[in-house]
Design an enzyme around this catalytic site. Structure first.
Site, PDB file in Angstrom:
ATOM      1  N   LYS A  16      45.521  38.740  51.924  1.00 10.55           N
ATOM      2  CA  LYS A  16      45.968  39.691  50.889  1.00 10.55           C
ATOM      3  C   LYS A  16      46.923  40.743  51.431  1.00 10.55           C
ATOM      4  CE  LYS A  16      42.469  41.881  49.327  1.00 10.55           C
ATOM      5  NZ  LYS A  16      41.538  41.257  50.247  1.00 10.55           N
ATOM      6  N   LYS A  38      45.454  51.510  47.837  1.00 13.98           N
ATOM      7  CA  LYS A  38      44.200  50.762  47.967  1.00 13.98           C
ATOM      8  C   LYS A  38      43.049  51.734  47.762  1.00 13.98           C
ATOM      9  CE  LYS A  38      41.890  47.369  50.908  1.00 13.98           C
ATOM     10  NZ  LYS A  38      42.196  46.209  51.745  1.00 13.98           N
ATOM     11  N   GLU A 116      46.380  46.937  46.281  1.00 13.12           N
ATOM     12  CA  GLU A 116      45.636  45.877  46.973  1.00 13.12           C
ATOM     13  C   GLU A 116      44.141  46.055  46.763  1.00 13.12           C
ATOM     14  OE1 GLU A 116      44.847  43.966  51.415  1.00 13.12           O
ATOM     15  OE2 GLU A 116      46.043  45.793  51.230  1.00 13.12           O
TER      16      GLU A 116
END
Length: 227
Positions: A16, A38, A116
């Site tokens: 990822k 994130k 993410e």
């Protein structure tokens, strides 16, 4: 108004962060002001008494984003475990309010924002006072998603199960990206063919150890949605 996308995967250690970095790099190389966020990161390194958000640091380096990578992550934990367990071990209460505040702060600096996830799509972020799953974060920010999957054996099963869960959660999937792809591997070739033929979602590939994505910038821009 900014445009956003969420990057998730069929599991942990699928690539990822690697793919996220290449996507942002691709956009920034064409003068598109794209940033990174994130919500929670586990497995951070400690250097000189400070935790370093490794994933964010990697993305910032590859994509040439200026600033402190730690500012792009709301919760940083040293233990390499699920965010909800890391929060328990550190007596930290994860708050959606803080996640929202940090996200909007990052979003306001960029025209495009790439978010993410942590682990795979079914990931508990908090089991404390607030019960937060990864899909709650995707939905509260109204983000479409890219699913990163390994190109190898077993990916048909893991990809379709991931997509089924996301469908149940009403999350829009814009692209599947098969990582570690080898154009001479018959399994990789067949996995791409099968997924392309049986899903109404574009399937792209990323070669192992590639330093750039071969996806046209126009295709990447199309999947980011106004948020």
């Amino acid at each position: 108004m900014a445009r956003g996308i969420f990057i998730t995967a069929t599991g942990t250690d699928i690539g990822k962060t690697y793919v996220t970095a290449l996507i942002i790099k691709r956009l920034r190389e064409t003068n598109i002001n794209c940033g990174y966020y994130k919500a929670a990161l586990s497995g951070a390194e400690r250097r000189d008494g400070k935790l370093i958000a490794g994933d964010a640091n990697y993305v910032y380096n590859i994509a040439n984003i200026k600033g402190d990578p730690n500012d792009a992550v709301s919760y940083i934990f040293q233990q390499a475990v699920s965010p909800h367990l890391a929060a328990k071990l550190n007596n930290v209460e994860i708050s959606m309010e803080r996640i929202k505040k940090d996200f909007y702060s990052i979003k306001n600096k960029y025209d495009y924002i790439t978010v993410e996830g942590s682990g795979g799509i079914v990931c508990p972020i908090s089991t404390g006072k607030e019960k937060i799953m990864l899909d709650n974060i995707i939905k509260i920010f109204k983000l479409p998603a890219i699913v990163v999957a390994d190109a190898g054996l077993g990916t048909i099963n893991s990809t379709i199960l991931t997509l089924q869960y996301m469908k149940e959660k009403n999350i829009s999937v814009k692209m599947i990206l098969l990582n570690n792809y080898n154009h001479e591997d018959i399994i990789h070739i067949e996995n791409k063919r099968y997924l392309s033929d049986n899903l109404l979602i574009p399937v792209y590939t990323c070669n192992k150890n590639a330093n750039k994505l071969e996806i046209p910038v126009e295709k990447l821009i199309e999947i980011y949605e106004e948020i």
